[in-house]
Write a protein that holds these residues in place. Structure first.
Motif, PDB file in Angstrom:
ATOM      1  N   VAL A  29     -56.667 100.452  68.200  1.00 46.87           N
ATOM      2  CA  VAL A  29     -55.459 101.205  68.574  1.00 46.87           C
ATOM      3  C   VAL A  29     -55.268 102.365  67.602  1.00 46.87           C
ATOM      4  N   GLU A  30     -55.372 102.052  66.336  1.00 46.52           N
ATOM      5  CA  GLU A  30     -55.225 103.091  65.315  1.00 46.52           C
ATOM      6  C   GLU A  30     -56.327 104.147  65.440  1.00 46.52           C
ATOM      7  N   ASN A  39     -49.121 113.949  69.771  1.00 44.02           N
ATOM      8  CA  ASN A  39     -48.186 114.379  68.731  1.00 44.02           C
ATOM      9  C   ASN A  39     -47.280 113.230  68.282  1.00 44.02           C
ATOM     10  N   MET A  40     -47.869 112.038  68.121  1.00 45.11           N
ATOM     11  CA  MET A  40     -47.146 110.853  67.651  1.00 45.11           C
ATOM     12  C   MET A  40     -47.820 110.341  66.390  1.00 45.11           C
ATOM     13  N   SER A  41     -47.030 109.775  65.507  1.00 37.93           N
ATOM     14  CA  SER A  41     -47.616 109.220  64.289  1.00 37.93           C
ATOM     15  C   SER A  41     -48.395 107.947  64.619  1.00 37.93           C
ATOM     16  N   VAL A  42     -49.370 107.655  63.791  1.00 34.84           N
ATOM     17  CA  VAL A  42     -50.159 106.429  63.963  1.00 34.84           C
ATOM     18  C   VAL A  42     -49.242 105.214  63.852  1.00 34.84           C
ATOM     19  N   ASP A  43     -48.281 105.261  62.956  1.00 33.39           N
ATOM     20  CA  ASP A  43     -47.343 104.143  62.813  1.00 33.39           C
ATOM     21  C   ASP A  43     -46.595 103.871  64.111  1.00 33.39           C
ATOM     22  N   PHE A  44     -46.147 104.922  64.784  1.00 29.53           N
ATOM     23  CA  PHE A  44     -45.446 104.741  66.059  1.00 29.53           C
ATOM     24  C   PHE A  44     -46.360 104.083  67.083  1.00 29.53           C
ATOM     25  N   VAL A  45     -47.586 104.561  67.165  1.00 33.81           N
ATOM     26  CA  VAL A  45     -48.541 104.017  68.148  1.00 33.81           C
ATOM     27  C   VAL A  45     -48.811 102.545  67.865  1.00 33.81           C
TER      28      VAL A  45
END
Length: 75
Positions: A29-30, A39-45
């Motif tokens: 996923v990361e 345009n999303m942070s890896v943490d959000f994903v």
């Protein structure tokens, strides 16, 4: 939830032993989130994936009257 890069849980081996299991390879996923230009942070994903993972378990297990599955983190 699997954190070990380049590995995946062998769900079939659990099934053969009568254990219901499904897998989330969080490392991929990361890794793959950077390929999507969202345009999303890896943490959000990662958090969104975890929420979806848990919601899926609730729908296919708990909502059917079965006991919730244990969550095992492999790293």
């Amino acid at each position: 939830m699997n954190l070990q890069k380049d590995t995946t849980l062998n769900v079939k081996s659990y099934s053969r032993n009568g254990i219901q299991a499904f897998n989330l390879d969080l490392w991929t996923v990361e890794e793959r989130s950077s390929l999507l230009d969202l345009n999303m942070s890896v943490d959000f994903v990662i958090w969104a994936s975890l929420i979806l993972y848990l919601a899926t378990e609730m729908m296919i297990v708990e909502d059917k009257g079965k006991s919730k599955l244990a969550i095992k983190i492999v790293n």
